[in-house]
Motif scaffolding. Structure first.
Motif, PDB file in Angstrom:
ATOM      1  N   ASN A   1       0.822  -1.288   0.051  1.00 19.51           N
ATOM      2  CA  ASN A   1       0.057  -0.065   0.070  1.00 19.51           C
ATOM      3  C   ASN A   1       0.935   1.233  -0.097  1.00 19.51           C
ATOM      4  OD1 ASN A   1      -2.311  -1.413   0.013  1.00 19.51           O
ATOM      5  ND2 ASN A   1      -2.837  -1.070   2.009  1.00 19.51           N
ATOM      6  N   ILE A   2       1.900   1.426   0.836  1.00 16.84           N
ATOM      7  CA  ILE A   2       2.845   2.465   0.800  1.00 16.84           C
ATOM      8  C   ILE A   2       3.535   2.549  -0.415  1.00 16.84           C
ATOM      9  CG2 ILE A   2       4.871   3.276   1.957  1.00 16.84           C
ATOM     10  CD1 ILE A   2       3.861   2.276   4.584  1.00 16.84           C
ATOM     11  N   LEU A   3       4.079   1.586  -0.849  1.00 15.89           N
ATOM     12  CA  LEU A   3       4.835   1.841  -2.149  1.00 15.89           C
ATOM     13  C   LEU A   3       3.930   2.065  -3.594  1.00 15.89           C
ATOM     14  CD1 LEU A   3       7.400  -1.078  -1.540  1.00 15.89           C
ATOM     15  CD2 LEU A   3       7.625   1.291  -1.305  1.00 15.89           C
ATOM     16  N   ALA A   4       2.786   1.341  -3.534  1.00 17.14           N
ATOM     17  CA  ALA A   4       1.962   1.772  -4.554  1.00 17.14           C
ATOM     18  C   ALA A   4       1.474   3.032  -4.683  1.00 17.14           C
ATOM     19  CB  ALA A   4       0.869   0.443  -4.467  1.00 17.14           C
ATOM     20  N   SER A   5       1.091   3.687  -3.466  1.00 13.12           N
ATOM     21  CA  SER A   5       0.514   4.929  -3.203  1.00 13.12           C
ATOM     22  C   SER A   5       1.692   5.899  -3.889  1.00 13.12           C
ATOM     23  CB  SER A   5       0.324   5.382  -1.894  1.00 13.12           C
ATOM     24  OG  SER A   5       1.388   5.481  -1.159  1.00 13.12           O
TER      25      SER A   5
END
Length: 117
Positions: free
Chosen positions: A101-105
């Motif tokens: 979630n963090i990296l995709a955002s």
């Protein structure tokens, strides 16, 4: 504390997970799952190397959620990923969901391959 939504431009978030399921962008998906961008798909586990290798031009690395605890992926699979130029980061499934979630955002070129908890 103020909570801010993370922007997802070309991806969808993993909203939750539980025994044998993942919730992605509000929809429940049962069993192992592969997620890249906005498209969750069933994943055949470590024996399904073809679906991972098909991502070679689309991702820089794949996060592997190995279940409730961190475990190594099979050596043969890691070698195939290395040969295709795909990095592999291994972690427990809950950690992989949060990291994705963090990296995709941030707009990173990643996928996540998840075994259920």
């Amino acid at each position: 504390m103020q909570i801010n939504d993370m922007p997802f431009e070309d991806a969808v978030p993993i909203d939750g997970y539980g025994p044998n399921f993942f919730r992605v962008n509000g929809e429940v998906h049962e069993g192992a799952m592969l997620l890249i961008g906005p498209t969750p798909a069933a994943w055949g586990g470590y024996d399904d190397a073809a679906s991972l290798l098909a991502l070679a031009e689309r991702v820089d690395f794949i996060l592997f959620g190995t279940g409730p605890e961190m475990a190594h992926i099979p050596t043969a699979l890691r070698r195939q990923l290395d040969a295709a130029g795909i990095g592999a980061e291994v972690m427990a499934t809950p950690t992989a969901c949060r990291s994705y979630n963090i990296l995709a955002s941030e707009g990173r070129r990643i996928a996540v391959a998840l075994l259920p908890v």
